[in-house]
Design an enzyme around this catalytic site. Structure first.
Site, mmCIF file in Angstrom:
data_model
loop_
_atom_site.group_PDB
_atom_site.id
_atom_site.type_symbol
_atom_site.label_atom_id
_atom_site.label_comp_id
_atom_site.label_asym_id
_atom_site.label_seq_id
_atom_site.Cartn_x
_atom_site.Cartn_y
_atom_site.Cartn_z
ATOM 1 N N ASP A 199 2.234 2.374 7.841
ATOM 2 C CA ASP A 199 1.025 1.625 7.498
ATOM 3 C C ASP A 199 1.348 0.259 6.889
ATOM 4 O OD1 ASP A 199 -1.644 1.170 7.317
ATOM 5 O OD2 ASP A 199 -2.091 2.836 5.970
ATOM 6 N N ASP A 215 0.836 -1.205 0.000
ATOM 7 C CA ASP A 215 0.000 0.000 0.000
ATOM 8 C C ASP A 215 0.870 1.254 0.000
ATOM 9 O OD1 ASP A 215 -2.357 1.484 -0.041
ATOM 10 O OD2 ASP A 215 -2.648 1.396 2.126
HETATM 11 P P1 ATP Z 1 -5.552 5.602 6.877
HETATM 12 O O1 ATP Z 1 -6.824 4.845 6.644
HETATM 13 O O2 ATP Z 1 -5.716 7.073 7.030
HETATM 14 O O3 ATP Z 1 -4.438 5.204 5.930
HETATM 15 P P2 ATP Z 1 -4.527 3.827 8.776
HETATM 16 O O4 ATP Z 1 -5.475 3.276 9.746
HETATM 17 O O5 ATP Z 1 -4.144 3.011 7.619
HETATM 18 O O6 ATP Z 1 -5.079 5.183 8.318
HETATM 19 P P3 ATP Z 1 -1.798 4.754 9.144
HETATM 20 O O7 ATP Z 1 -1.743 5.127 7.709
HETATM 21 O O8 ATP Z 1 -0.783 3.804 9.660
HETATM 22 O O9 ATP Z 1 -3.221 4.234 9.589
HETATM 23 O O10 ATP Z 1 -1.703 6.074 10.023
HETATM 24 C C1 ATP Z 1 -2.649 7.101 9.883
HETATM 25 C C2 ATP Z 1 -1.972 8.444 10.068
HETATM 26 O O11 ATP Z 1 -1.405 8.532 11.364
HETATM 27 C C3 ATP Z 1 -0.831 8.678 9.105
HETATM 28 O O12 ATP Z 1 -1.270 9.293 7.933
HETATM 29 C C4 ATP Z 1 0.105 9.565 9.881
HETATM 30 O O13 ATP Z 1 -0.283 10.920 9.735
HETATM 31 C C5 ATP Z 1 -0.152 9.175 11.319
HETATM 32 N N1 ATP Z 1 0.871 8.232 11.824
HETATM 33 C C6 ATP Z 1 0.954 6.896 11.580
HETATM 34 N N2 ATP Z 1 2.009 6.353 12.191
HETATM 35 C C7 ATP Z 1 2.616 7.364 12.862
HETATM 36 C C8 ATP Z 1 3.786 7.438 13.702
HETATM 37 N N3 ATP Z 1 4.532 6.364 13.964
HETATM 38 N N4 ATP Z 1 4.119 8.645 14.216
HETATM 39 C C9 ATP Z 1 3.364 9.744 13.949
HETATM 40 N N5 ATP Z 1 2.265 9.728 13.175
HETATM 41 C C10 ATP Z 1 1.887 8.555 12.630
HETATM 42 MN MN MN Z 2 -2.447 4.925 5.798
#
Ligand code: ATP
Ligand code: MN
Length: 266
Positions: free
Chosen positions: A219, A202
């Site tokens: 992610d 992804d």
């Molecule tokens: P989405 O559906 O928005 O993709 P998701 O549930 O897949 O969300 P992630 O993409 O892992 O989750 O994280 C969502 C958001 O949180 C990211 O876009 C980022 O802004 C923030 N984020 C994720 N991991 C971190 C981290 N380790 N430190 C700081 N911010 C983070």
């Molecule tokens: Mn994401």
């Protein structure tokens, strides 16, 4: 305060600890009071999740959930504060609304996760999968948030950001040297494949953060080992996404086929 933590156990949470957990959650709710995310917060913290957070607090991984960074469709990411004042990121997979059809195909095709059935367990497996993928990617030399702990549906990892907030996604940054970022990501995808024997699945401008002038890939739950039947298709999709994005911002990129050859070696 007592919670039934599921079929097998009843856990007594001391009142002061309950207060610590709830204080953090209340703070989060206050901040989100006017938004529709208020409901999201209530959904995230079901009893099992509250217990998982409680355990992580007791084990010293953090002391309070500071603020919500993101409320996605399948989970929420929070910044959390540790005793020493530093931060960690806490990703909480939502038990109630995680879409099973979309995640089960990733898990069932992966030999590391055969036979997982029950719903709660499946969500925890998803969190564990992200944890393991982060580990594996890190060992392969790819810059990711360092995984710290996974417990049930909760994942604790290195916080990518500063006091003010999380680092921005690459799509929101006006890069001075996009060529350098493309080179790093191109090599990251290759290292992941060649050293880590895995595929992210992804990668796009939505899952790359920019921190201290380096791209950090986030992610990882849907990442698969290269034996997975969909691995090559998802690798191609990752490559296509990266090529499309960087060519759009003016980088001279190779063809999809050349990049595929570069990544899988030959
Ligand atoms: P989405 O559906 O928005 O993709 P998701 O549930 O897949 O969300 P992630 O993409 O892992 O989750 O994280 C969502 C958001 O949180 C990211 O876009 C980022 O802004 C923030 N984020 C994720 N991991 C971190 C981290 N380790 N430190 C700081 N911010 C983070
Ligand atoms: Mn994401």
């Amino acid at each position: 305060m007592c919670f039934d933590g599921g079929v097998r156990r009843v856990v007594r949470i001391p009142d002061d600890v309950y207060e610590v957990v709830m204080n953090g959650i209340e703070k989060v709710k206050m901040r989100e009071k006017d938004s529709e995310d208020r409901k999201t917060c209530d959904e995230v913290f079901d009893k099992g999740t509250l217990l998982a957070i409680y355990k992580l607090i007791c084990d010293g991984y953090f002391k309070i959930l500071d603020f919500p960074i993101s409320t996605g469709k399948e989970g929420n990411v929070f910044r959390a504060v540790k005793d020493d004042g530093t931060y960690v990121a806490v990703k909480i997979y939502r038990v109630s609304t995680l879409t099973f059809r979309s995640i089960s195909r990733y898990i069932y095709g992966d030999p590391r996760f055969r036979g997982t059935k029950r719903r709660r367990l499946l969500i925890a497996t998803w969190a564990k999968k992200e944890f393991k993928n982060l580990m594996r990617a890190m060992d392969a030399g790819v810059r990711v948030p360092r995984p710290i702990r996974q417990w049930e549906n909760v994942l604790v990892m290195e916080y990518i950001g500063d006091d003010i907030g999380p680092a921005p996604l690459i799509k929101d940054v006006d890069l001075d040297d996009p060529e350098r970022y493309f080179e790093i990501l191109k090599n990251a995808i290759r290292n992941l494949y060649v050293n880590g024997k895995m595929v992210h699945g992804d990668i796009s401008e939505y899952n790359v953060m920019v921190f201290r002038e380096e791209p950090v890939i986030i992610d990882w739950a849907q990442g698969v080992v290269i034996q997975h039947p969909m691995a090559m298709e998802w690798l191609r999709r990752d490559i296509r996404n990266i090529l499309r994005y960087f060519s759009r911002i003016g980088v001279k990129v190779p063809s999809e086929e050349d990049m595929m050859r570069f990544v899988v070696g030959g």
